[in-house]
Enzyme design. Sequence first.
Site, PDB file in Angstrom:
ATOM      1  N   TRP A 136       0.802  -1.223   0.000  1.00 22.10           N
ATOM      2  CA  TRP A 136       0.000   0.000   0.000  1.00 22.10           C
ATOM      3  C   TRP A 136       0.835   1.273   0.000  1.00 22.10           C
ATOM      4  O   TRP A 136       0.318   2.352  -0.262  1.00 22.10           O
ATOM      5  CB  TRP A 136      -0.900   0.013   1.246  1.00 22.10           C
ATOM      6  CG  TRP A 136      -0.135  -0.322   2.497  1.00 22.10           C
ATOM      7  CD1 TRP A 136      -0.076  -1.535   3.119  1.00 22.10           C
ATOM      8  CD2 TRP A 136       0.719   0.538   3.266  1.00 22.10           C
ATOM      9  NE1 TRP A 136       0.748  -1.485   4.211  1.00 22.10           N
ATOM     10  CE2 TRP A 136       1.240  -0.218   4.328  1.00 22.10           C
ATOM     11  CE3 TRP A 136       1.064   1.884   3.171  1.00 22.10           C
ATOM     12  CZ2 TRP A 136       2.116   0.313   5.271  1.00 22.10           C
ATOM     13  CZ3 TRP A 136       1.936   2.431   4.097  1.00 22.10           C
ATOM     14  CH2 TRP A 136       2.445   1.642   5.140  1.00 22.10           C
ATOM     15  N   ALA A 162      -2.674  -4.538  -1.959  1.00 24.75           N
ATOM     16  CA  ALA A 162      -2.959  -4.499  -0.531  1.00 24.75           C
ATOM     17  C   ALA A 162      -4.441  -4.205  -0.313  1.00 24.75           C
ATOM     18  O   ALA A 162      -5.054  -3.423  -1.042  1.00 24.75           O
ATOM     19  CB  ALA A 162      -2.102  -3.425   0.141  1.00 24.75           C
ATOM     20  N   SER A 163      -5.007  -4.816   0.712  1.00 27.51           N
ATOM     21  CA  SER A 163      -6.456  -4.748   0.914  1.00 27.51           C
ATOM     22  C   SER A 163      -6.944  -3.385   1.387  1.00 27.51           C
ATOM     23  O   SER A 163      -8.152  -3.154   1.412  1.00 27.51           O
ATOM     24  CB  SER A 163      -6.886  -5.831   1.915  1.00 27.51           C
ATOM     25  OG  SER A 163      -6.691  -7.121   1.365  1.00 27.51           O
ATOM     26  N   GLY A 212       6.868  -6.253  -0.302  1.00 30.75           N
ATOM     27  CA  GLY A 212       6.155  -6.259   0.966  1.00 30.75           C
ATOM     28  C   GLY A 212       7.025  -6.724   2.104  1.00 30.75           C
ATOM     29  O   GLY A 212       8.255  -6.570   2.093  1.00 30.75           O
ATOM     30  N   SER A 213       6.384  -7.332   3.083  1.00 30.74           N
ATOM     31  CA  SER A 213       7.080  -7.731   4.307  1.00 30.74           C
ATOM     32  C   SER A 213       7.865  -9.013   4.082  1.00 30.74           C
ATOM     33  O   SER A 213       7.612  -9.784   3.153  1.00 30.74           O
ATOM     34  CB  SER A 213       6.067  -7.946   5.430  1.00 30.74           C
ATOM     35  OG  SER A 213       5.258  -9.088   5.156  1.00 30.74           O
ATOM     36  N   GLU A 234      11.008  -7.961  -3.375  1.00 28.24           N
ATOM     37  CA  GLU A 234      11.572  -6.730  -2.796  1.00 28.24           C
ATOM     38  C   GLU A 234      10.924  -6.584  -1.433  1.00 28.24           C
ATOM     39  O   GLU A 234       9.733  -6.277  -1.333  1.00 28.24           O
ATOM     40  CB  GLU A 234      11.289  -5.522  -3.704  1.00 28.24           C
ATOM     41  CG  GLU A 234      12.095  -4.282  -3.320  1.00 28.24           C
ATOM     42  CD  GLU A 234      11.345  -3.333  -2.412  1.00 28.24           C
ATOM     43  OE1 GLU A 234      11.549  -3.441  -1.176  1.00 28.24           O
ATOM     44  OE2 GLU A 234      10.593  -2.505  -2.910  1.00 28.24           O
ATOM     45  N   LEU A 235      11.719  -6.817  -0.394  1.00 27.01           N
ATOM     46  CA  LEU A 235      11.169  -6.895   0.949  1.00 27.01           C
ATOM     47  C   LEU A 235      11.587  -5.666   1.764  1.00 27.01           C
ATOM     48  O   LEU A 235      11.686  -4.581   1.231  1.00 27.01           O
ATOM     49  CB  LEU A 235      11.593  -8.211   1.593  1.00 27.01           C
ATOM     50  CG  LEU A 235      11.271  -9.457   0.737  1.00 27.01           C
ATOM     51  CD1 LEU A 235      11.763 -10.725   1.422  1.00 27.01           C
ATOM     52  CD2 LEU A 235       9.797  -9.547   0.411  1.00 27.01           C
ATOM     53  N   CYS A 268      10.416   1.381   2.088  1.00 26.12           N
ATOM     54  CA  CYS A 268      11.476   0.389   2.286  1.00 26.12           C
ATOM     55  C   CYS A 268      12.856   1.001   2.074  1.00 26.12           C
ATOM     56  O   CYS A 268      13.822   0.607   2.725  1.00 26.12           O
ATOM     57  CB  CYS A 268      11.281  -0.789   1.335  1.00 26.12           C
ATOM     58  SG  CYS A 268       9.788  -1.740   1.647  1.00 26.12           S
ATOM     59  N   GLU A 365      12.817  -3.337  11.054  1.00 27.33           N
ATOM     60  CA  GLU A 365      12.534  -2.153  10.251  1.00 27.33           C
ATOM     61  C   GLU A 365      11.491  -1.282  10.940  1.00 27.33           C
ATOM     62  O   GLU A 365      10.412  -1.755  11.307  1.00 27.33           O
ATOM     63  CB  GLU A 365      12.021  -2.564   8.873  1.00 27.33           C
ATOM     64  CG  GLU A 365      11.713  -1.383   7.967  1.00 27.33           C
ATOM     65  CD  GLU A 365      11.216  -1.813   6.598  1.00 27.33           C
ATOM     66  OE1 GLU A 365      11.332  -1.013   5.657  1.00 27.33           O
ATOM     67  OE2 GLU A 365      10.715  -2.955   6.474  1.00 27.33           O
TER      68      GLU A 365
END
Length: 461
Positions: A136, A162-163, A212-213, A234-235, A268, A365
């Site tokens: 998001w 993302a919701s 994301g995570s 890509e975290l 990120c 993070e």
Amino acid sequence: MSIATVNPATGETLKTYEAMGEEEIERRLQLAEATFRTYRTTAFDERARMMRAAADLLVQDQQDVARMMTIEMGKPVRQARAEAVKCAKAMRWYADHAEELLADEEPSDVDVKDSGATEVRVRYRPLGPVLAVMPWNFPLWQVIRFAAPALMAGNVGLLKHASNVPQTALYLEDLFHRAGFPEGCFQTLLVPSRAVDDILRDERVKAATLTGSEPAGRAVASTAGEMVKKTVLELGGSDPFVVMPSADLARAAEVAVTARCQNNGQSCIAAKRFIVHTDVYDAFAARFVRGMQALKVDDPLHEETQIGPLSSEQGRKDLEELVDDAVRGGATVLCGGKRPDGPGWYYPPTVLAGITREMRIHREEAFGPVATLYRATDLDEAVLIANDTPFGLSSNVWTHDEAEIDRFTRDLEAGSVYVNGMTASHPAFPFGGVKRSGYGRELSGHGIREFCNITTVWHGA
């Protein structure tokens, strides 16, 4: 899990959506597979024409789209408009360069003859439907930097966004449709996260990309590995921002504020750990704290706002827990550190000093406007602190000493090193990380080739 637009500035639920059922998911998977069969054969100039049309539409829509993003996830509206313009730039870049980036390659005549062939070519062919699981925080940019190269390569896209940004997700599908892309080229799947596993296991889905995570990345990578499907991840990131004595301190401190707090600190690639040589530590810290304190925290729809709310109540709780843990461990709060009264999920720009390896914020993070300050006695210690993290997305170094630049660019464990500047993504440069920040690359020629079948074509006599 609900699929809804909840305004993070007020906590008010504005729109809710029913998740797609199995029949609708199946219809869309069938459509993606059927569309790919014909779309893969379209000429580059035809794909480029449609991609440029999508870019033009996005620029025309930027005011409305920016407001929509801001209401859904809280970024300052000026930054949201800039995100839309950046997306259009990337779309045009791939429209201009995709054919060249994917042109056939010809090995040397010596190697061709040595292989016994009369001709050898290396061709880049699209894989098929690619599933994109997107976050998001940059709800347009994260998707476009996948979609533009994927569509220009001849793939088709399936977006599980993302919701909490369903309106943005639906807008993206409509954008590509209005631009003339065939129905099925780019589809949004309004589904909860638990549906991703089944979709990825479907044989019609050929690859996946996730931003994301780390837990989400592990889950997708595990399923993709079991199914032997290509993934790009890509975290998270906990990027170092190193300041050495030869740096322009005023400029470094000014950029440091932006680098930490862009997008409300929810990035990120935001600089998060500020590692400063002891000779300039006090001077830099004073400038940095003043800059953080001066940021205007307000309604993100106001043009002058620099910091809006965090995207969710849980996100703020997670950030508070990291700060509170550090304070209990002996960290000093130089500014911020306490949530304000009133509605919305706001958190003030915060600077912590005296960080130790035992504190969670050293290892995890911090996704919000919280910076940690470290004092380094020399270059060796600066490198050690910078690399003392499970992440390796990007890094920032401020120095005018060429020997130091050589050392940092050699030894920092990150996907990129920005010298005397702030980390940013650009369509022409590869983007991605190492260690737990993921693998694979987005953007540039590297990104467009990630979801291609690299095919050797060998001709005998």
